[in-house]
Scaffold this active site. Structure first.
Site, PDB file in Angstrom:
ATOM      1  N   ARG A 198       0.857  -1.184   0.000  1.00  0.00           N
ATOM      2  CA  ARG A 198       0.000   0.000   0.000  1.00  0.00           C
ATOM      3  C   ARG A 198       0.894   1.234   0.000  1.00  0.00           C
ATOM      4  O   ARG A 198       1.905   1.270   0.710  1.00  0.00           O
ATOM      5  CB  ARG A 198      -0.913   0.022   1.235  1.00  0.00           C
ATOM      6  CG  ARG A 198      -2.137  -0.867   1.132  1.00  0.00           C
ATOM      7  CD  ARG A 198      -3.137  -0.317   0.129  1.00  0.00           C
ATOM      8  NE  ARG A 198      -4.380  -1.072   0.081  1.00  0.00           N
ATOM      9  CZ  ARG A 198      -4.651  -2.016  -0.795  1.00  0.00           C
ATOM     10  NH1 ARG A 198      -3.738  -2.358  -1.696  1.00  0.00           N
ATOM     11  NH2 ARG A 198      -5.817  -2.624  -0.791  1.00  0.00           N
ATOM     12  N   GLU A 226      -4.785   7.313  -5.797  1.00  0.00           N
ATOM     13  CA  GLU A 226      -4.781   6.723  -7.142  1.00  0.00           C
ATOM     14  C   GLU A 226      -5.993   7.166  -7.947  1.00  0.00           C
ATOM     15  O   GLU A 226      -7.088   7.237  -7.383  1.00  0.00           O
ATOM     16  CB  GLU A 226      -4.752   5.187  -7.020  1.00  0.00           C
ATOM     17  CG  GLU A 226      -3.503   4.688  -6.301  1.00  0.00           C
ATOM     18  CD  GLU A 226      -3.458   3.170  -6.153  1.00  0.00           C
ATOM     19  OE1 GLU A 226      -4.366   2.488  -6.670  1.00  0.00           O
ATOM     20  OE2 GLU A 226      -2.521   2.670  -5.514  1.00  0.00           O
ATOM     21  N   HIS A 245      -0.815   0.167 -10.296  1.00  0.00           N
ATOM     22  CA  HIS A 245      -1.497  -0.765  -9.394  1.00  0.00           C
ATOM     23  C   HIS A 245      -2.017  -1.983 -10.167  1.00  0.00           C
ATOM     24  O   HIS A 245      -3.218  -2.280 -10.171  1.00  0.00           O
ATOM     25  CB  HIS A 245      -2.646  -0.069  -8.660  1.00  0.00           C
ATOM     26  CG  HIS A 245      -3.004  -0.748  -7.370  1.00  0.00           C
ATOM     27  ND1 HIS A 245      -3.501  -0.081  -6.290  1.00  0.00           N
ATOM     28  CD2 HIS A 245      -2.920  -2.062  -6.981  1.00  0.00           C
ATOM     29  CE1 HIS A 245      -3.725  -0.924  -5.300  1.00  0.00           C
ATOM     30  NE2 HIS A 245      -3.379  -2.139  -5.695  1.00  0.00           N
TER      31      HIS A 245
END
Length: 268
Positions: A198, A226, A245
């Site tokens: 994370r 994000e 991601h």
């Protein structure tokens, strides 16, 4: 069923998700990615489906109080996530280890130390970190560390030995900003930090400063917000390599997740 979502993860595998999108006030089911959800804006919510194994943005206590059901990836889907994320993390680790091998235009070859003599520190030995260790062991010297098993002073002794540090710890109140000025400062010159866990487990400002000093490099697949538009983008691709991601984003994971989602919404 009225669906609200903050991710497009399943759009290509669950066509109705790309067609249905209601205001939070009307939502009966929320489909979550890695971004947070505001339950106060969803008075009619009956269920939350999480598209991944990271649950730091799932308000379990509030859901239990309001009788909101929470759906998570099944055991089989989770296994694919763990395995693929570990493989992707390994790919970033090797990208860092082999980031400076020579110059094509000048046809210059950089002399390097063999991979088997490189030290990779794996921080967090859970479902993903343990798999990273197994994948790396045949090639490099792996050092494993877990916050639940050893005190912090042990970690601080290990950091200066590592050529690459790879993070596999959950985002909790105690781990937010965990890898900050102190730990970054302990990393040896030329070392690299890999993060597929994370974003907020690393202090963004401290990382920016460390990269700006040209002491270390980094490769991240996860970020503080994000899509990431923060100041570290100016350092891409070197010394800050980025991917959007995607560590677990393989077809097998998405197909399994789509089946899990359909089984979850059938309850309603």
């Amino acid at each position: 069923m009225k669906i609200w979502k903050n991710t497009g993860t399943l759009d290509a595998f669950v066509p109705e998700l790309s067609q249905q999108f209601v205001d939070p006030a009307d939502a009966e089911v929320a489909v979550l990615g890695s971004r947070p959800v505001d339950l106060d804006s969803m008075p009619r919510l009956r269920g939350i489906f999480k598209c991944g194994v990271g649950t730091d943005n799932v308000p379990f206590e509030e859901c239990a109080r309001r009788g909101i059901k929470v759906g998570l990836p099944s055991e089989g889907t989770a296994s694919v996530i763990f395995e693929e994320t570990a493989s992707f993390a390994v790919s970033l680790i090797f990208r860092m280890l082999y980031s400076n091998v020579g110059d094509l235009d000048a046809w210059r070859k950089e002399t390097r130390v063999a991979a088997q003599k490189k030290n990779v520190l794996v921080v967090g030995l859970g479902n993903i970190g343990s798999r990273v260790v197994k994948k790396l062991e045949p090639t490099v010297n792996v050092i494993g560390y877990d916050l639940a098993m050893s005190p912090l002073d042990v970690l601080e002794e290990l950091i200066p030995k590592a050529d690459v540090v790879t993070l596999h710890i959950p985002l909790e109140e105690g781990t937010r900003g965990f890898w900050g000025t102190k730990h970054l400062g302990l990393m040896k010159r030329g070392a690299a930090l890999v993060n597929t866990a994370r974003g907020p487990v690393v202090d963004e400002d401290a990382l920016y400063e460390a990269l700006g000093q040209h002491r270390i490099r980094a490769a991240f697949d996860v970020f503080w917000k994000e899509p990431y538009e923060g100041k570290l983008r100016e350092m891409y691709p070197d010394p800050f390599y980025m991917t959007p991601h995607v560590a677990s984003t393989c077809v097998d994971f998405l197909e399994g997740l789509a089946e899990d989602y359909r089984a979850f919404v059938k309850q309603f």
